[in-house]
Each structure stands twice: as C-alpha cells, then as structure tokens.
Design a protein around this motif. Structure first.
Motif, PDB file in Angstrom:
ATOM      1  N   ALA A   1      11.415   5.923  10.161  1.00  0.00           N
ATOM      2  CA  ALA A   1      10.779   6.883   9.261  1.00  0.00           C
ATOM      3  C   ALA A   1       9.263   6.852   9.429  1.00  0.00           C
ATOM      4  O   ALA A   1       8.625   7.907   9.594  1.00  0.00           O
ATOM      5  CB  ALA A   1      11.178   6.585   7.820  1.00  0.00           C
ATOM      6  N   ALA A   2       8.681   5.678   9.385  1.00  0.00           N
ATOM      7  CA  ALA A   2       7.224   5.561   9.558  1.00  0.00           C
ATOM      8  C   ALA A   2       6.820   5.991  10.961  1.00  0.00           C
ATOM      9  O   ALA A   2       5.762   6.618  11.150  1.00  0.00           O
ATOM     10  CB  ALA A   2       6.768   4.132   9.281  1.00  0.00           C
ATOM     11  N   GLY A   3       7.652   5.692  11.936  1.00  0.00           N
ATOM     12  CA  GLY A   3       7.373   6.116  13.308  1.00  0.00           C
ATOM     13  C   GLY A   3       7.377   7.628  13.458  1.00  0.00           C
ATOM     14  O   GLY A   3       6.565   8.189  14.194  1.00  0.00           O
ATOM     15  N   ALA A   4       8.286   8.301  12.749  1.00  0.00           N
ATOM     16  CA  ALA A   4       8.328   9.770  12.791  1.00  0.00           C
ATOM     17  C   ALA A   4       7.051  10.362  12.226  1.00  0.00           C
ATOM     18  O   ALA A   4       6.476  11.300  12.785  1.00  0.00           O
ATOM     19  CB  ALA A   4       9.546  10.285  12.016  1.00  0.00           C
TER      20      ALA A   4
ATOM     21  N   LYS B   1      -8.616  12.801   6.816  1.00  0.00           N
ATOM     22  CA  LYS B   1      -7.491  12.550   5.914  1.00  0.00           C
ATOM     23  C   LYS B   1      -6.272  12.127   6.724  1.00  0.00           C
ATOM     24  O   LYS B   1      -5.592  11.148   6.406  1.00  0.00           O
ATOM     25  CB  LYS B   1      -7.170  13.794   5.093  1.00  0.00           C
ATOM     26  N   ASN B   2      -6.018  12.839   7.819  1.00  0.00           N
ATOM     27  CA  ASN B   2      -4.873  12.498   8.657  1.00  0.00           C
ATOM     28  C   ASN B   2      -5.038  11.144   9.339  1.00  0.00           C
ATOM     29  O   ASN B   2      -4.060  10.427   9.540  1.00  0.00           O
ATOM     30  CB  ASN B   2      -4.617  13.587   9.694  1.00  0.00           C
ATOM     31  N   VAL B   3      -6.264  10.778   9.693  1.00  0.00           N
ATOM     32  CA  VAL B   3      -6.507   9.447  10.260  1.00  0.00           C
ATOM     33  C   VAL B   3      -6.128   8.376   9.240  1.00  0.00           C
ATOM     34  O   VAL B   3      -5.497   7.369   9.564  1.00  0.00           O
ATOM     35  CB  VAL B   3      -7.965   9.301  10.737  1.00  0.00           C
ATOM     36  N   GLY B   4      -6.500   8.600   7.981  1.00  0.00           N
ATOM     37  CA  GLY B   4      -6.122   7.666   6.918  1.00  0.00           C
ATOM     38  C   GLY B   4      -4.613   7.598   6.729  1.00  0.00           C
ATOM     39  O   GLY B   4      -4.048   6.512   6.538  1.00  0.00           O
ATOM     40  N   LEU B   5      -3.948   8.739   6.779  1.00  0.00           N
ATOM     41  CA  LEU B   5      -2.482   8.750   6.673  1.00  0.00           C
ATOM     42  C   LEU B   5      -1.848   8.036   7.867  1.00  0.00           C
ATOM     43  O   LEU B   5      -0.857   7.306   7.717  1.00  0.00           O
ATOM     44  CB  LEU B   5      -1.964  10.191   6.576  1.00  0.00           C
ATOM     45  N   PHE B   6      -2.425   8.229   9.053  1.00  0.00           N
ATOM     46  CA  PHE B   6      -1.924   7.538  10.241  1.00  0.00           C
ATOM     47  C   PHE B   6      -2.063   6.027  10.079  1.00  0.00           C
ATOM     48  O   PHE B   6      -1.155   5.265  10.415  1.00  0.00           O
ATOM     49  CB  PHE B   6      -2.663   8.025  11.494  1.00  0.00           C
ATOM     50  N   ALA B   7      -3.205   5.590   9.535  1.00  0.00           N
ATOM     51  CA  ALA B   7      -3.403   4.158   9.286  1.00  0.00           C
ATOM     52  C   ALA B   7      -2.341   3.628   8.327  1.00  0.00           C
ATOM     53  O   ALA B   7      -1.823   2.516   8.507  1.00  0.00           O
ATOM     54  CB  ALA B   7      -4.806   3.911   8.723  1.00  0.00           C
TER      55      ALA B   7
ATOM     56  N   THR C   1       0.705   4.726   8.056  1.00  0.00           N
ATOM     57  CA  THR C   1       1.965   4.582   8.797  1.00  0.00           C
ATOM     58  C   THR C   1       1.944   3.320   9.661  1.00  0.00           C
ATOM     59  O   THR C   1       2.991   2.692   9.847  1.00  0.00           O
ATOM     60  CB  THR C   1       2.287   5.806   9.673  1.00  0.00           C
ATOM     61  N   LEU C   2       0.776   2.946  10.162  1.00  0.00           N
ATOM     62  CA  LEU C   2       0.695   1.709  10.949  1.00  0.00           C
ATOM     63  C   LEU C   2       0.980   0.488  10.079  1.00  0.00           C
ATOM     64  O   LEU C   2       1.654  -0.455  10.511  1.00  0.00           O
ATOM     65  CB  LEU C   2      -0.679   1.588  11.617  1.00  0.00           C
ATOM     66  N   VAL C   3       0.484   0.515   8.835  1.00  0.00           N
ATOM     67  CA  VAL C   3       0.791  -0.576   7.902  1.00  0.00           C
ATOM     68  C   VAL C   3       2.295  -0.617   7.634  1.00  0.00           C
ATOM     69  O   VAL C   3       2.916  -1.691   7.640  1.00  0.00           O
ATOM     70  CB  VAL C   3      -0.005  -0.422   6.585  1.00  0.00           C
TER      71      VAL C   3
END
Length: 149
Positions: A86-89, A121-127, A129-131
């Motif tokens: 899910a996080a990978g998607a 904002k998307n960079v923060g959301l991407f971060a 997902t990495l967590v």
C-alpha cells in the motif's frame, strides 16, 4: 574525532499512546490519499483533461491507473492491509506524478508559486510513505494484519 553512529532497530510501538497515535496518523493519511484517488473517478473527464494538458501519455488510462493506486494505497495504509504494498503504491504514484504534474520550473511566473507549493506538499507526502515503508515490516497496531512481508 567523529562520534560513531549507531542504529537501533525498531521493535514495536510500545511508547505511551504510540499505537493510538500511529492509528490516527494512518487513518488521516490513508483516508486523504484514498479520497484523492476517488476524486480521479468522480471527475474523470476534467482530471484526464488536466493530465493531457500536462503532457501525460494516455491521460484517461493514466488517471484511472493512478486513481487505483491511490485508493488501494490509501485504504491499505488506513486499514493496515498489506502495508508495504500500500505504501509502495502511494510512493510510486508520488514519485512519477510529482515532477510531471507540478513542474514549477517550467510554468509561467504567475503559476510558479502554486506549482511549487503542490510539488513540496507531494515531497512531504512521499517522505511519509518512506516512513511507512520503513515500519512496514513491523506488526502494526490496530491493523487487519494482512502483511505480505
């Protein structure tokens, strides 16, 4: 002398209210992502038109495919179902679409601030997902526990 950097592996969510805070964060993050994906389907024509304007190949298919990624990823994170997938998607969606859809460096000056804000904002959301990927192999509290890994 440079101090040694040691890592301590994550064991569990055993701090005070850690499990409950993680659940709230998952539901808020996953719900927001799933809602965004649902909007891809509710306003498919407009969203595909915007994607076409941004130069996305096969815009209608791309919007449907990205909507599927977002709904699957968001619900998976919120419910704790296959959390790594899910996080990978979500990460895949953000990695591909962020520079394509929010190319602040290539838009007219009057659009740059809005596009940069969306990009960041998307960079923060991407971060985020990495967590989630980093803790994806742990047993998530209050989850349906259907992990693959």
């Amino acid at each position: 002398m440079i101090p040694a950097i040691e890592t301590v592996p994550l064991q569990s969510f055993d701090g005070p209210f850690a499990a409950e805070l993680f659940l709230v964060a998952r539901v808020l993050f996953g719900g927001m992502i799933a809602f965004t994906g649902l909007n891809h389907f509710l306003d498919l024509e407009s969203t595909a038109g915007y994607a076409e304007m941004k130069g996305v190949p096969a815009p209608t298919f791309s919007v449907v495919a990205s909507g599927v990624l977002l709904v699957f990823g968001g619900l998976g994170v919120a419910l704790g179902v296959v959390p790594v997938l899910a996080a990978g998607a979500i990460a895949l969606f953000l990695l591909v679409t962020t520079p394509m859809m929010h190319d602040f460096w290539a838009v007219p000056a009057d659009q740059q601030q809005a596009e940069m804000t969306s990009f960041l904002k998307n960079v923060g959301l991407f971060a985020t997902t990495l967590v989630l990927l980093a803790v994806g192999t742990l047993e998530w509290p209050y989850a349906l526990s259907m992990g693959v890994f």
